[in-house]
Scaffold this motif. Sequence first.
Motif, mmCIF file in Angstrom:
data_model
loop_
_atom_site.group_PDB
_atom_site.id
_atom_site.type_symbol
_atom_site.label_atom_id
_atom_site.label_comp_id
_atom_site.label_asym_id
_atom_site.label_seq_id
_atom_site.Cartn_x
_atom_site.Cartn_y
_atom_site.Cartn_z
ATOM 1 N N ARG A 47 -39.645 -98.868 -28.990
ATOM 2 C CA ARG A 47 -39.291 -97.928 -27.733
ATOM 3 C C ARG A 47 -40.293 -97.152 -27.386
ATOM 4 N NH1 ARG A 47 -37.245 -93.201 -27.541
ATOM 5 N NH2 ARG A 47 -36.572 -93.291 -29.769
ATOM 6 N N LEU A 48 -41.087 -96.520 -28.276
ATOM 7 C CA LEU A 48 -42.182 -95.686 -27.874
ATOM 8 C C LEU A 48 -43.466 -96.257 -27.787
ATOM 9 C CD1 LEU A 48 -41.188 -92.844 -30.676
ATOM 10 C CD2 LEU A 48 -40.767 -92.827 -28.248
ATOM 11 N N ALA A 49 -43.440 -97.556 -27.790
ATOM 12 C CA ALA A 49 -44.911 -98.200 -27.995
ATOM 13 C C ALA A 49 -45.752 -97.597 -28.811
ATOM 14 C CB ALA A 49 -45.548 -98.261 -26.361
ATOM 15 N N PHE A 50 -45.203 -97.517 -30.281
ATOM 16 C CA PHE A 50 -46.012 -96.630 -31.239
ATOM 17 C C PHE A 50 -46.958 -97.672 -31.920
ATOM 18 C CE2 PHE A 50 -45.784 -95.356 -35.751
ATOM 19 C CZ PHE A 50 -46.543 -94.183 -35.771
ATOM 20 N N PRO A 51 -48.039 -97.652 -31.775
ATOM 21 C CA PRO A 51 -49.029 -98.417 -32.333
ATOM 22 C C PRO A 51 -49.462 -98.200 -33.718
ATOM 23 C CG PRO A 51 -50.491 -97.307 -31.079
ATOM 24 C CD PRO A 51 -48.971 -96.822 -30.889
ATOM 25 N N GLY A 52 -48.585 -97.299 -34.334
ATOM 26 C CA GLY A 52 -49.116 -96.936 -35.854
ATOM 27 C C GLY A 52 -49.352 -95.526 -35.937
ATOM 28 N N ALA A 65 -57.563 -95.650 -25.979
ATOM 29 C CA ALA A 65 -57.029 -96.828 -24.816
ATOM 30 C C ALA A 65 -57.396 -98.225 -25.685
ATOM 31 C CB ALA A 65 -57.941 -96.868 -23.638
ATOM 32 N N ARG A 66 -58.299 -98.179 -26.607
ATOM 33 C CA ARG A 66 -58.633 -99.494 -27.107
ATOM 34 C C ARG A 66 -57.370 -99.967 -28.200
ATOM 35 N NH1 ARG A 66 -64.040 -100.922 -30.778
ATOM 36 N NH2 ARG A 66 -63.087 -102.955 -31.415
ATOM 37 N N GLY A 67 -56.943 -99.089 -28.821
ATOM 38 C CA GLY A 67 -55.911 -99.418 -29.635
ATOM 39 C C GLY A 67 -54.312 -99.010 -29.313
ATOM 40 N N ALA A 68 -54.397 -98.646 -28.247
ATOM 41 C CA ALA A 68 -53.036 -98.058 -27.570
ATOM 42 C C ALA A 68 -51.995 -99.276 -27.440
ATOM 43 C CB ALA A 68 -53.190 -97.353 -26.233
ATOM 44 N N PRO A 72 -46.365 -102.600 -31.546
ATOM 45 C CA PRO A 72 -45.670 -101.437 -32.316
ATOM 46 C C PRO A 72 -45.295 -101.811 -33.658
ATOM 47 C CG PRO A 72 -45.060 -101.968 -29.962
ATOM 48 C CD PRO A 72 -45.725 -102.933 -30.554
ATOM 49 N N ALA A 73 -45.401 -100.751 -34.749
ATOM 50 C CA ALA A 73 -45.234 -101.196 -36.177
ATOM 51 C C ALA A 73 -45.088 -99.708 -36.782
ATOM 52 C CB ALA A 73 -46.048 -102.025 -36.625
ATOM 53 N N LEU A 74 -44.234 -99.638 -37.875
ATOM 54 C CA LEU A 74 -44.527 -98.568 -38.683
ATOM 55 C C LEU A 74 -45.516 -98.906 -39.700
ATOM 56 C CD1 LEU A 74 -40.531 -97.782 -39.608
ATOM 57 C CD2 LEU A 74 -42.171 -96.446 -38.261
ATOM 58 N N THR A 75 -46.670 -98.448 -39.534
ATOM 59 C CA THR A 75 -47.826 -98.603 -40.236
ATOM 60 C C THR A 75 -48.784 -97.518 -40.108
ATOM 61 O OG1 THR A 75 -49.341 -100.333 -40.685
ATOM 62 C CG2 THR A 75 -48.853 -100.028 -38.325
#
Length: 100
Positions: A47-52, A65-68, A72-75
């Motif tokens: 939901r939050l587009a959380f890349p880690g 921006a490169r990793g954004a 999405p994952a809990l990592t």
Amino acid sequence: MYVELFYWDGCPSWPEARELLEDVLAQTGAEASVRLSEVTSQEEAERLAFPGSPTIRVDGVDVDARGAHSRPALTCRIYHVGEGRVSPVPSREMLEEAIR
């Protein structure tokens, strides 16, 4: 300015990112409201587009921006901070540029 630091508690790097962020804000004299948000589930990560963890956004824009746009994952997150170098936290330069 509004700064969000999203983290997953299983990642040992987020306290270091928090310290770095606070240091950069103090050195730049930037007036910012900082919010810490723990991400606790895969559903929330999506939901939050959380890349880690840690993920830092300034006025809603990821400091990297490169990793954004990573899945999405809990990592723990990896930041590319130079020629072939990686770090578990964003570089000081990334944060300074985002705050400017």
